[in-house]
Design an enzyme around this catalytic site. Structure first.
Site, PDB file in Angstrom:
ATOM      1  N   HIS A  42      -0.856   0.955  -9.464  1.00 28.44           N
ATOM      2  CA  HIS A  42      -1.567   0.030  -8.557  1.00 28.44           C
ATOM      3  C   HIS A  42      -2.209  -1.117  -9.353  1.00 28.44           C
ATOM      4  O   HIS A  42      -3.431  -1.314  -9.309  1.00 28.44           O
ATOM      5  CB  HIS A  42      -2.618   0.784  -7.747  1.00 28.44           C
ATOM      6  CG  HIS A  42      -3.062   0.029  -6.526  1.00 28.44           C
ATOM      7  ND1 HIS A  42      -3.333   0.643  -5.329  1.00 28.44           N
ATOM      8  CD2 HIS A  42      -3.286  -1.298  -6.304  1.00 28.44           C
ATOM      9  CE1 HIS A  42      -3.717  -0.267  -4.434  1.00 28.44           C
ATOM     10  NE2 HIS A  42      -3.691  -1.456  -5.015  1.00 28.44           N
ATOM     11  N   ARG A  85       0.857  -1.186   0.000  1.00 31.40           N
ATOM     12  CA  ARG A  85       0.000   0.000   0.000  1.00 31.40           C
ATOM     13  C   ARG A  85       0.890   1.231   0.000  1.00 31.40           C
ATOM     14  O   ARG A  85       1.962   1.246   0.619  1.00 31.40           O
ATOM     15  CB  ARG A  85      -0.884   0.047   1.259  1.00 31.40           C
ATOM     16  CG  ARG A  85      -2.107  -0.796   1.186  1.00 31.40           C
ATOM     17  CD  ARG A  85      -3.163  -0.217   0.225  1.00 31.40           C
ATOM     18  NE  ARG A  85      -4.357  -1.043   0.182  1.00 31.40           N
ATOM     19  CZ  ARG A  85      -4.551  -2.049  -0.681  1.00 31.40           C
ATOM     20  NH1 ARG A  85      -3.639  -2.350  -1.576  1.00 31.40           N
ATOM     21  NH2 ARG A  85      -5.680  -2.740  -0.649  1.00 31.40           N
TER      22      ARG A  85
END
Ligand code: NDP
Ligand code: OXD
Length: 313
Positions: free
Chosen positions: A276, A228
């Site tokens: 991502h 993350r």
């Protein structure tokens, strides 16, 4: 028994395929249709609006569309029902591919050869055996453990860091706060596959990067983050790249996403940035297992892949 309806509350991407597949089996309510509906028994969410789920009196479980659940845990009005996250062989395979791809790319000096190619330079660079290099995986969960298998098959030495220090075949495991510095001190390429929790937020900072091993002849330490973005401090990574603490970085996640156009990470010559996408959740693989879990709950069975609320992942 009435099956109850599914709330599909998704922000950041178009959930059309998810809607189609769920709707083939059960009634689906989109967030925009009005969420305060007592007929809703399951919520399938990705970055839903805070306090939305608190308005569902008959909710039986919350399904995360991803493996990570940080987007759920931050909801101040989270109902006390099981939170079920994604554990899926297809997603795990994609993450293993991403990690192996990025480790090999750095190991085989892809960035340096690209730079040479752009100048038509014909020059060989030192070639190190994979067995001389220790890849350290922060987070030895579903994704970290499987990534370790692929890296080991490619010949790398593997370190791993987790909370409980559970042993993993072929991995030198370090545990908890006490194990972090020894883990970093024996790691050349750091792969971050941690969940985002209060304990891990901002953990990848300059101080941590300074602890990585930078041996003569290896050209410097490397960071790969596919966990993350808020695990890392973008500015600290830039500082580490500038002063040689880091040689290169592959980043799939960023403190702010999408990565702002003004971020110097976009154009840094020693940063490989992806949006991502290391392991994208695929409705075609995930809706079936979610529906099966809903049926299991209705038969009175305990669901699997339930998040530990106290741990936050
Ligand atoms: P798991 O929950 O299976 O594993 C998490 C691992 O992190 C465990 O080994 C756990 O330790 C360890 N951990 C958690 N907190 C700490 C801590 N404070 N100190 C040390 N170790 C800690 O997660 P997954 O492997 O399934 O997924 C990892 C993350 O990857 C997700 O949370 C998500 O954020 C990210 N992800 C990113 C994707 C992308 O496309 N970029 C796609 C999918 C996931 P222990 O074993 O002791 O519990
Ligand atoms: C996930 C993600 O958590 O895609 O699965 O980031």
């Amino acid at each position: 028994m009435d099956q109850g309806r599914i709330l599909l509350a998704v922000n950041g991407f178009n959930p059309q395929r998810w809607h189609e597949l769920f709707a083939a089996e059960r009634q689906v309510v989109l967030e925009a249709d009005g969420a305060a509906d007592p007929s809703i028994t399951y919520a399938v969410v990705w970055r839903h609006k805070p306090n939305l789920l608190a308005r569902l009196p008959n909710l039986r479980a919350i399904f995360s569309i991803g493996a990570g659940v940080d987007h759920i845990m931050t909801d101040p009005g989270l109902p006390d029902v099981p939170i079920i996250r994604v554990v899926d062989p297809n997603l795990t395979q994609h993450m293993s591919e991403y990690v192996l791809w990025r480790v090999l790319d750095h190991h085989r000096q892809s960035m340096a050869y690209r730079a040479q190619q752009s100048k038509k330079v014909w020059r060989d660079l030192p070639q190190r055996p994979a067995g001389d290099i220790a890849v350290g995986i922060m987070g030895l969960g579903e994704l970290g453990r499987t990534a370790a298998v692929g890296l080991r098959a490619a010949g790398f030495r593997i370190n791993g860091w987790s909370r409980n220090g559970r042993q993993v075949d072929g991995v030198t495991v370090f545990a908890g706060d006490g194990g972090l510095i020894p883990f970093l001190n024996s790691t050349d390429i750091l792969v971050v596959l941690l969940p985002l929790t209060p304990a891990t937020t901002g953990i990848v900072d300059y101080r941590l990067l300074r602890e990585l091993r930078r041996r003569n002849g290896l050209g410097g330490a490397v960071l790969i983050n596919a966990g993350r973005g808020k695990l890392q401090k973008d500015d600290d990574i830039l500082r580490a790249l500038e002063d040689g603490t880091l040689k290169e970085a592959s980043l799939d996640v960023f403190e702010v996403e999408p990565l702002p156009k003004t971020s110097p990470l976009w154009s840094h010559p020693r940063v490989f940035a992806t949006p991502h996408v290391a392991a994208t959740s695929d409705a075609n693989h995930l809706v079936g297992p979610m529906l099966a879990q809903m049926s299991a709950i209705e038969r009175g069975e305990a669901p699997s892949n339930v998040v530990d609320r106290a741990a936050g992942y």
